[in-house]
Design a protein around this motif. Structure first.
Motif, PDB file in Angstrom:
ATOM      1  N   PRO A 237       0.460  -1.352   0.168  1.00 43.63           N
ATOM      2  CA  PRO A 237      -0.384  -0.074  -0.132  1.00 43.63           C
ATOM      3  C   PRO A 237       1.345   1.125  -0.237  1.00 43.63           C
ATOM      4  O   PRO A 237       0.411   2.111  -0.316  1.00 43.63           O
ATOM      5  CB  PRO A 237      -1.239   0.232   1.035  1.00 43.63           C
ATOM      6  CG  PRO A 237      -0.124  -1.038   1.924  1.00 43.63           C
ATOM      7  CD  PRO A 237      -0.043  -2.392   1.279  1.00 43.63           C
ATOM      8  N   MET A 238       2.049   1.367   0.147  1.00 42.04           N
ATOM      9  CA  MET A 238       2.815   2.240   0.556  1.00 42.04           C
ATOM     10  C   MET A 238       3.460   2.360  -1.007  1.00 42.04           C
ATOM     11  O   MET A 238       3.772   3.988  -1.093  1.00 42.04           O
ATOM     12  CB  MET A 238       4.019   2.408   1.489  1.00 42.04           C
ATOM     13  CG  MET A 238       5.265   1.381   1.599  1.00 42.04           C
ATOM     14  SD  MET A 238       4.813  -0.401   0.631  1.00 42.04           S
ATOM     15  CE  MET A 238       4.357  -0.736   2.626  1.00 42.04           C
ATOM     16  N   LEU A 239       3.310   1.420  -1.705  1.00 41.43           N
ATOM     17  CA  LEU A 239       3.349   2.430  -3.836  1.00 41.43           C
ATOM     18  C   LEU A 239       1.951   2.207  -3.975  1.00 41.43           C
ATOM     19  O   LEU A 239       1.794   2.944  -5.043  1.00 41.43           O
ATOM     20  CB  LEU A 239       4.129   0.904  -3.986  1.00 41.43           C
ATOM     21  CG  LEU A 239       5.397   0.513  -2.761  1.00 41.43           C
ATOM     22  CD1 LEU A 239       6.197  -0.819  -3.700  1.00 41.43           C
ATOM     23  CD2 LEU A 239       6.584   2.115  -3.240  1.00 41.43           C
ATOM     24  N   SER A 240       1.039   1.451  -3.981  1.00 43.63           N
ATOM     25  CA  SER A 240      -0.603   2.298  -4.182  1.00 43.63           C
ATOM     26  C   SER A 240      -1.346   3.026  -4.078  1.00 43.63           C
ATOM     27  O   SER A 240      -2.145   3.499  -3.747  1.00 43.63           O
ATOM     28  CB  SER A 240      -0.954   0.603  -4.714  1.00 43.63           C
ATOM     29  OG  SER A 240      -1.160   0.003  -3.005  1.00 43.63           O
ATOM     30  N   ARG A 241      -1.313   2.684  -2.472  1.00 43.07           N
ATOM     31  CA  ARG A 241      -2.459   3.835  -2.109  1.00 43.07           C
ATOM     32  C   ARG A 241      -1.303   4.828  -0.863  1.00 43.07           C
ATOM     33  O   ARG A 241      -1.315   4.646   0.357  1.00 43.07           O
ATOM     34  CB  ARG A 241      -3.365   3.423  -1.583  1.00 43.07           C
ATOM     35  CG  ARG A 241      -4.060   2.054  -2.415  1.00 43.07           C
ATOM     36  CD  ARG A 241      -5.278   3.451  -2.937  1.00 43.07           C
ATOM     37  NE  ARG A 241      -5.975   2.183  -3.951  1.00 43.07           N
ATOM     38  CZ  ARG A 241      -7.169   2.508  -3.466  1.00 43.07           C
ATOM     39  NH1 ARG A 241      -7.488   2.560  -2.240  1.00 43.07           N
ATOM     40  NH2 ARG A 241      -8.107   1.833  -4.739  1.00 43.07           N
ATOM     41  N   PRO A 242      -0.171   5.603  -1.100  1.00 38.59           N
ATOM     42  CA  PRO A 242       0.248   6.482  -0.221  1.00 38.59           C
ATOM     43  C   PRO A 242      -0.134   7.254   0.944  1.00 38.59           C
ATOM     44  O   PRO A 242      -0.042   6.787   2.006  1.00 38.59           O
ATOM     45  CB  PRO A 242       1.696   6.978  -0.663  1.00 38.59           C
ATOM     46  CG  PRO A 242       1.333   6.561  -2.537  1.00 38.59           C
ATOM     47  CD  PRO A 242       0.394   5.875  -2.384  1.00 38.59           C
ATOM     48  N   ALA A 243      -1.231   7.791  -0.055  1.00 40.94           N
ATOM     49  CA  ALA A 243      -1.884   8.600   0.665  1.00 40.94           C
ATOM     50  C   ALA A 243      -3.190   8.619   1.834  1.00 40.94           C
ATOM     51  O   ALA A 243      -3.427   8.869   3.151  1.00 40.94           O
ATOM     52  CB  ALA A 243      -2.504   9.855   0.335  1.00 40.94           C
ATOM     53  N   GLU A 244      -3.450   7.540   0.998  1.00 45.78           N
ATOM     54  CA  GLU A 244      -4.658   6.573   2.129  1.00 45.78           C
ATOM     55  C   GLU A 244      -4.120   5.368   3.169  1.00 45.78           C
ATOM     56  O   GLU A 244      -4.580   5.657   3.748  1.00 45.78           O
ATOM     57  CB  GLU A 244      -5.161   5.439   1.293  1.00 45.78           C
ATOM     58  CG  GLU A 244      -6.421   6.054  -0.099  1.00 45.78           C
ATOM     59  CD  GLU A 244      -5.534   6.313  -1.019  1.00 45.78           C
ATOM     60  OE1 GLU A 244      -4.440   6.886  -0.601  1.00 45.78           O
ATOM     61  OE2 GLU A 244      -6.566   6.606  -1.743  1.00 45.78           O
ATOM     62  N   LEU A 245      -2.571   4.830   3.264  1.00 45.14           N
ATOM     63  CA  LEU A 245      -1.627   4.893   4.155  1.00 45.14           C
ATOM     64  C   LEU A 245      -1.418   5.481   5.029  1.00 45.14           C
ATOM     65  O   LEU A 245      -1.602   5.672   6.554  1.00 45.14           O
ATOM     66  CB  LEU A 245      -0.749   4.082   3.386  1.00 45.14           C
ATOM     67  CG  LEU A 245       0.554   3.376   4.319  1.00 45.14           C
ATOM     68  CD1 LEU A 245      -0.069   1.811   5.704  1.00 45.14           C
ATOM     69  CD2 LEU A 245       1.568   2.769   4.057  1.00 45.14           C
ATOM     70  N   ALA A 246      -1.177   6.790   5.271  1.00 46.10           N
ATOM     71  CA  ALA A 246      -0.444   7.696   5.527  1.00 46.10           C
ATOM     72  C   ALA A 246      -2.354   7.803   7.026  1.00 46.10           C
ATOM     73  O   ALA A 246      -1.551   8.184   7.740  1.00 46.10           O
ATOM     74  CB  ALA A 246      -0.170   8.934   5.158  1.00 46.10           C
ATOM     75  N   ASP A 247      -3.045   7.842   5.996  1.00 47.88           N
ATOM     76  CA  ASP A 247      -4.392   8.742   6.934  1.00 47.88           C
ATOM     77  C   ASP A 247      -4.535   7.338   7.934  1.00 47.88           C
ATOM     78  O   ASP A 247      -4.697   7.734   9.037  1.00 47.88           O
ATOM     79  CB  ASP A 247      -5.238   8.567   5.645  1.00 47.88           C
ATOM     80  CG  ASP A 247      -5.417  10.489   4.833  1.00 47.88           C
ATOM     81  OD1 ASP A 247      -4.456  10.938   5.743  1.00 47.88           O
ATOM     82  OD2 ASP A 247      -5.769  10.966   3.902  1.00 47.88           O
ATOM     83  N   VAL A 248      -4.761   6.393   7.607  1.00 46.98           N
ATOM     84  CA  VAL A 248      -4.890   5.002   8.362  1.00 46.98           C
ATOM     85  C   VAL A 248      -3.559   5.491   9.345  1.00 46.98           C
ATOM     86  O   VAL A 248      -4.003   5.179  10.377  1.00 46.98           O
ATOM     87  CB  VAL A 248      -4.785   3.649   7.811  1.00 46.98           C
ATOM     88  CG1 VAL A 248      -4.571   2.431   8.423  1.00 46.98           C
ATOM     89  CG2 VAL A 248      -6.585   3.697   7.001  1.00 46.98           C
ATOM     90  N   LEU A 249      -2.964   5.483   9.341  1.00 49.13           N
ATOM     91  CA  LEU A 249      -1.559   5.765  10.263  1.00 49.13           C
ATOM     92  C   LEU A 249      -1.812   6.668  11.053  1.00 49.13           C
ATOM     93  O   LEU A 249      -1.485   6.184  12.554  1.00 49.13           O
ATOM     94  CB  LEU A 249      -0.229   6.041   9.546  1.00 49.13           C
ATOM     95  CG  LEU A 249      -0.085   4.440   9.181  1.00 49.13           C
ATOM     96  CD1 LEU A 249       1.657   4.474   7.870  1.00 49.13           C
ATOM     97  CD2 LEU A 249       0.771   2.876   9.496  1.00 49.13           C
ATOM     98  N   LEU A 250      -1.892   7.882  10.876  1.00 51.72           N
ATOM     99  CA  LEU A 250      -2.814   8.546  11.242  1.00 51.72           C
ATOM    100  C   LEU A 250      -3.780   8.360  12.623  1.00 51.72           C
ATOM    101  O   LEU A 250      -3.668   8.283  13.934  1.00 51.72           O
ATOM    102  CB  LEU A 250      -2.764  10.116  10.800  1.00 51.72           C
ATOM    103  CG  LEU A 250      -1.416  11.040  10.465  1.00 51.72           C
ATOM    104  CD1 LEU A 250      -1.807  11.870   9.525  1.00 51.72           C
ATOM    105  CD2 LEU A 250      -0.373  11.097  11.007  1.00 51.72           C
ATOM    106  N   ARG A 251      -4.543   8.332  11.986  1.00 52.17           N
ATOM    107  CA  ARG A 251      -6.155   7.278  12.858  1.00 52.17           C
ATOM    108  C   ARG A 251      -5.533   6.563  14.225  1.00 52.17           C
ATOM    109  O   ARG A 251      -5.922   6.208  15.087  1.00 52.17           O
ATOM    110  CB  ARG A 251      -7.035   6.699  11.722  1.00 52.17           C
ATOM    111  CG  ARG A 251      -7.595   8.082  10.515  1.00 52.17           C
ATOM    112  CD  ARG A 251      -8.738   7.662   9.545  1.00 52.17           C
ATOM    113  NE  ARG A 251      -9.983   6.387  10.727  1.00 52.17           N
ATOM    114  CZ  ARG A 251     -10.582   5.728   9.748  1.00 52.17           C
ATOM    115  NH1 ARG A 251     -10.565   6.135   9.621  1.00 52.17           N
ATOM    116  NH2 ARG A 251     -11.381   5.664  10.775  1.00 52.17           N
ATOM    117  N   ALA A 252      -4.752   5.227  13.395  1.00 52.70           N
ATOM    118  CA  ALA A 252      -3.961   4.395  14.046  1.00 52.70           C
ATOM    119  C   ALA A 252      -3.599   4.236  15.363  1.00 52.70           C
ATOM    120  O   ALA A 252      -3.622   4.198  16.350  1.00 52.70           O
ATOM    121  CB  ALA A 252      -3.527   3.049  13.379  1.00 52.70           C
TER     122      ALA A 252
END
Length: 506
Positions: A237-252
């Motif tokens: 996901p860091m390659l395919s959906r980096p922005a979405e992954l960052a948002d999930v990490l912030l929420r986590a």
């Protein structure tokens, strides 16, 4: 402000995190991708062999470099193999870590090397041989461009990004995969978050089902300190959906996410929902790992053998053939005038399909040998993860196999199961099924990862002219007999059973 320390998986270096770290930094967080010794170009190996402890030391160094005296939370993120050095470092610096994020990876245990989580089963076996030697030196060559799929789904990774991933890939030191992870349990109190990439084969609903089965190794996932997120993408996901992954990490980091419901183990369990149809209370005739439910009728009768799903943890009690669903199916078959048979097979892990298939074959032979059964008229009915066990029967249907049926089946190995070259691939087997009738009960609200395998099967059936009959349960979920209202499932169950009986008796 949160500080994220991120560790990549096999063959990949800190570079894979670039777009995700940029997004995190833009939100005011601090983000560090850990370069791993012997993998990252900027951190070459010295004279000593590189092993898991080497990478744990790399992560500890990154932790120690962070100033947390101002109250900043420190979140460790491990992707794929990277969760092993992350957990090792968290165990040695438990007071520094605020949360551990498992990014599309397994749950490493003390004393177990990372090779246990290698998805490619053939490669895993070869590495296990290496692990048995005194020293596991050397390197594992990175995949070719077309070989990444063996390590996880590359869904949504563009061709250009995949080309770059391949160009920058580095050999993985064997010691990092074969050295056992050593944990004291010091970091067990840290909150955790699992981020599941659903196109790699697992979603939160599947994890909940495994918890509900009572696997003691998964009970901790229902702890309120454990949260989950899903990303509808492949394994990177860091390659395919980096922005979405960052948002999930912030929420986590903020403690958000879905929580699992615990299985009621201490209190008396709620009575299981009965089978949706009224079926006769026929006694079972137990023979080894097989139970027969025989109708009150003259002469040898056709039979339907019901094959349960899985993987089912080895210690689950009662075993599947004593579950209301399996008993209900078998008694339903008997009510329609044919013998219903259930069995227990040893599908306890995705690596167990070979021995589970042997158990099914033995059960079928036992059923056909029973004098109350017409050995020339037998059907096989597969449920859930047992669907992959249909592949050998589709590949070479024997003359006595009059029909094959399935309820909410998995019909192709999920991407993270490491079964790329497996013979247990019903979608591929359809090319050889010939005129064998197939009756498929399809759940309208199936989990996306399983629904994709069903749709691939339907498409293959059309391509090969297979005799596929679809019986839809429009509002049905995976395991609809126990989850959904009986009025939703009864018509489809009646339709499917009568179709199977017609193929057996016609």
């Amino acid at each position: 402000m949160t500080v994220f320390i991120m560790v990549a998986g096999v063959f990949t270096g800190a570079h894979v995190w670039q777009r995700t770290t940029e997004r995190l930094v833009a939100t005011g967080s601090e983000a560090h991708a850990v370069p791993l010794t012997g993998v990252d170009a900027g951190r070459p190996a010295g004279s000593a062999p590189v092993d898991l402890e080497t990478h744990i030391a790399d992560v500890i160094e990154a932790i120690d470099a962070v100033d947390t005296t101002s109250g900043r939370d420190l979140v460790l993120v491990g992707h794929d193999y990277g969760i092993h050095p992350v957990l090792g470092a968290a165990d040695r610096r438990p007071q520094r870590v605020s949360r551990v994020v498992y990014l599309d990876c397994g749950m490493p245990q003390n004393g177990v090397p990372a090779l246990a989580a290698v998805p490619d089963q053939t490669l895993r076996a070869r590495l296990a041989e290496v692990a048995g030697r005194e020293a596991a030196e050397g390197e594992l060559a990175p995949p070719t461009r077309d070989g990444w799929q063996r390590w996880g789904s590359t869904a949504d990774v563009s061709d250009a990004v995949l080309d770059r991933l391949t160009a920058l890939a580095a050999p993985q030191p064997l010691g990092t995969l074969t050295q056992p992870l050593r944990l004291t349990g010091a970091a067990a109190a840290a909150p955790t978050t699992g981020v599941l990439c659903t196109l790699n084969g697992v979603g939160v609903d599947l994890v909940q089902q495994l918890v509900d089965l009572g696997d003691p190794g998964l009970a901790a996932l229902a702890d309120p300190r454990v949260t989950f997120f899903e990303l509808p993408t492949g394994h990177w996901p860091m390659l395919s959906r980096p922005a979405e992954l960052a948002d999930v990490l912030l929420r986590a980091a903020a403690g958000e996410g879905r929580r699992l419901r615990p299985r009621r183990a201490e209190a008396p369990p709620a009575p299981p929902r009965p089978f949706p149809l009224d079926v006769p209370e026929l006694p079972r005739d137990r023979k080894g790992h097989v139970d027969l439910y025989v109708p009150d009728a003259e002469g040898p009768r056709p039979a339907v053998v019901f094959v349960h799903g899985g993987p089912v943890p080895a210690g689950v009690r009662p075993t599947p053939r004593d579950w209301p669903t399996l008993i209900g199916y078998a008694r339903f078959a008997a009510a329609e005038g044919v013998v219903g048979a259930t069995l227990d097979h040893r599908l306890h892990d995705v690596a167990d399909y070979e021995r589970a298939a042997a158990d099914v074959t033995a059960a079928v032979e036992l059923v056909r040998a029973d004098p109350r059964v017409d050995a020339d008229r037998v059907a096989l009915w597969f449920l859930s993860g047992g669907g992959l066990l249909a592949a050998p029967w589709l590949t070479r249907p024997p003359a006595w196999l009059r029909c094959l049926a399935a309820s909410y089946p998995i019909l192709a190995p999920l991407p993270n199961w490491g079964m790329t070259d497996s013979r247990f691939h019903p979608v591929g087997a359809l090319a050889h099924a010939g005129p064998l009738p197939v009756v498929l009960l399809r759940a309208g609200r199936e989990t996306p990862e399983i629904a994709a395998t069903v749709e691939a099967f339907v498409t293959a059936a059309e391509d090969h002219g297979a005799r596929l009959e679809l019986v839809d349960v429009p509002n049905g979920h995976h395991g609809f007999e126990t989850l959904d209202a009986p009025e939703e499932t009864r018509p489809a169950l009646r339709h499917a059973m009568r179709s199977v009986v017609t193929h057996l008796t016609g």
